[in-house]
Each structure stands twice: as C-alpha cells, then as structure tokens.
Write an enzyme that holds these catalytic residues in place. Structure first.
Site, PDB file in Angstrom:
ATOM      1  CG  ASP A  15      51.040-146.731  46.760  1.00 36.05           C
ATOM      2  OD1 ASP A  15      50.254-145.989  46.138  1.00 36.05           O
ATOM      3  OD2 ASP A  15      52.194-146.397  47.071  1.00 36.05           O
ATOM      4  CG  ASP A 110      47.809-143.087  45.472  1.00 37.42           C
ATOM      5  OD1 ASP A 110      48.126-142.364  46.434  1.00 37.42           O
ATOM      6  OD2 ASP A 110      48.634-143.599  44.704  1.00 37.42           O
ATOM      7  CD  GLU A 111      50.772-144.065  50.069  1.00 39.51           C
ATOM      8  OE1 GLU A 111      51.459-144.580  50.952  1.00 39.51           O
ATOM      9  OE2 GLU A 111      50.886-142.883  49.722  1.00 39.51           O
TER      10      GLU A 111
HETATM   11 MG   LIG Z   1      50.441-144.640  44.459  1.00 42.43          MG
END
Ligand SMILES: [Mg+2]
Length: 358
Positions: A15, A110-111
C-alpha cells in the site's frame, strides 16, 4: 533469517503511503514538508481525496469535506487531482510488482495483493522479498510503500495498515492469533461504518469479539456475511489472489445507514454506485459487457438482475441508465432495500491509448 514454517500461501499487501499527495510532493519540491491535500476547493462541497502526513498531523483525513480540512489546518495547500498522472505512476509500480510475483491483484491505483508462495517455496524469505520490493519502488519512483506479509489477504492488509507509514510487518505462523486479537472489528473486510455501528451496539469492538457469537447469532445479525466475519476473527481467509488477467468481474456495493424505499433516494444511490463502478473499471483498465445489479432487501433476502449488451460498458452515465432499467425489474419501491451493488463481467481489456484517457 531462518526460513519460516510452511504455509499454504504467503501473501504480501503493498500500500503506497499517502499516494496522491506523495506524488504531488515529489513532483513539486515547494510542497515538500508542507501539509498538502489533494482535492477540490475548500470553498466548495468537495472532499479530500488524499492528505499528506504533514496534513494528517492536524487531523485531516480522506473523504473529509475540504472546508473542514481548512478549518483544522489554515496553512493547508490544496492541489487539484490529476488522475491521469496517478494512473500512469500506478502502471510503473505494477511493473515492479510483476518482477516479484506473477500473481498480482490490484485493489486500487495504490494497493495490491501479491501471492509470493512460489518464491517462498523456492527458499526466498518473505520479509526479504517484501523489503526488496519496497526499496525498488522507492528507488524507481521516489515514493514510499508500506507492506504487510501474512498467510492470507485479510491479515496481510491488516498488517500493512499496522506498518504505516514507511513500514513492513510480517505476521508469522505463531503470531496469527495474537495479531487478530489486536485488531478492531473494522479491520474485517465487509465491516464498513454501517455494520460497525451495529457491532458496537452489540458490544463488539475488537475483531475477536465476534467469536462470542454462535453460528445462529452470526446469521441473525449479519446474514450470510456472519460466517465470513467469524472466519476472519479466527484469522482464516482462503480467498485466492486473482491476477488482473484472470479477473472475471469488477463491482461495488453499498449498505445503507437505513433501509430505502423512496425511488428518488434509490436513484441517487445508483448514481453514486455507477460513478464508483466506472472509476474501478477505469483503474482496472477494463470495460464489461454484462451488468449485474445486486439487491438485498431489509430481511436479508437477496436477488440479482443481469443484462448483457452488444458493446462493453464503462462510462458512469451508461452504467447508471442500464442499472435503473435493472432496478425496475425488482421489488424496489415496494420492499425496503438495505444494500445495492453493481458489477460488470465479461470484461474487455482497454487498449493502452484508451487507458490513458482515464
Ligand atoms: Mg495507500
């Protein structure tokens, strides 16, 4: 490091820390070290998309109205989001994920979950692999990622949350029950704000508090999700990591704070769901030919309606119109509804050119 005991699976959840805000701070040196929010004007009804760690120190959080963020931190710098740039950066980061695992499931820009079982079986230590990946992301993109490593997706994500910011946490074989004991009930996937309030009303605060309920009570309070919540409370989750190219559907759903019967309110919810689904399809770089509407009535009875179209759907307006048609074919308006979901299947991958339009 000694090799850890064998698990059926080893999962890393990666993350990026304060992703949008960190990209802005990287690309505009004047913003470094300053409280930054990516979002709309503080004089509009816009909400915060992302907050830098400097802004978080003032209590600024994602999804908070920008006006409120400005009251908390008068020196806050507001930057308009540039999703095209964030998406392009995500493609670079995914290429780095692909260097360590062929099984990568992005959850958002973003993960991602990475299944690294094969590498571990060949003798790589999971923590060394994840540390190497974080370092590679930092050197290639200049951005910081946190990572959680565990035998399953649920624990890996909870571990990366715990590791933030700029951290790495491995939950090893002997540590699972102690780790789950430390988690709040909201760490369990599927327990959003609405379900969390129900849990708190029942005196359930920590994840393991769910273990006080038997199967009948779980079913009575949470319907079919009850058994899943209890499995998580035991530290169990056998969901596989599904690589992007194996993905069969993209979906979104919303449980309402109170059951809805009013057609105008249901339309409003469908409007938001269609917009959210369009964003998820764009993030995954796909469009879908089949749209499915999921409905859960107040008594937990579920139903679904699907339609397949000659051309794949992807934009919010088209998805919304199609969803309204599907809703007409349910008991909406007559029977109170507690949850609506929209998903697309029969996915078509977008070409690189179309993808950058996102
Ligand atoms: Mg994040």
């Amino acid at each position: 490091m000694t090799a850890p005991a064998k698990f059926a699976r080893w999962i890393v959840h990666v993350d990026m820390d304060a992703y949008y805000a960190s990209i802005e701070q990287r690309d505009r040196p004047a913003l470094r070290g300053r409280p930054v929010v990516v979002g709309g004007s503080p004089f509009s009804r816009a909400v915060v998309c992302a907050a830098s760690y400097e802004a978080r120190r003032f209590g600024v959080r994602s999804a908070m109205p920008c006006a409120q963020a400005r009251r908390l931190c008068p020196d806050l710098v507001f930057v308009a989001p540039d999703f095209q740039r964030y998406s392009a950066e995500a493609q670079r980061i995914r290429a780095l994920f692909a260097e360590v695992s062929e099984r990568v499931e992005p959850l958002s820009l973003d993960e991602a979950h990475l299944d690294i079982s094969t590498a571990v079986a060949r003798g790589t230590h999971p923590a060394e692999l994840a540390a190497g990946l974080r370092e590679r992301i930092r050197s290639v993109t200049g951005l910081i990622a946190s990572a959680g490593i565990a035998p399953n997706k649920f624990l890996a994500k909870a571990a990366s949350d715990r590791a933030k910011p700029d951290g790495l946490l491995l939950v090893g074989p002997g540590e699972v029950s102690a780790f789950v004991s430390s988690l709040p009930i909201t760490a369990i996937p599927g327990i959003g704000p609405v379900t969390a309030r129900r849990c708190h009303d029942l005196g359930l605060v920590g994840a393991v508090d769910l273990l006080r309920l038997d199967a009948i009570e779980l079913q009575a309070h949470f319907g079919s999700a009850g058994a899943w919540f209890a499995a998580c409370a035991r530290g169990e989750d056998d969901r596989p990591v599904i690589a992007e190219h194996e993905r069969k559907s993209v979906g979104i759903e919303d449980t309402f704070a109170s059951d809805l019967t009013d057609p105008a309110q249901l339309r409003e919810r469908l409007h938001e769901l269609a917009a959210g689904l369009a964003r998820r399809l764009a993030a995954a770089g796909v469009r879908g030919r089949t749209l499915t509407l999921k409905v859960k009535y107040h008594d937990f009875i579920r139903t679904g309606r699907s339609r397949t179209f000659p051309e794949p759907l992807g934009d919010a307006g088209t998805l919304e119109l199609a969803a309204i048609e599907l809703l007409r074919d349910t008991a909406a308006g007559r029977v109170p509804i507690r949850l609506l979901g929209l998903s697309c299947s029969h996915l078509d991958r977008l070409g690189a050119v179309q993808q950058t339009l996102f």
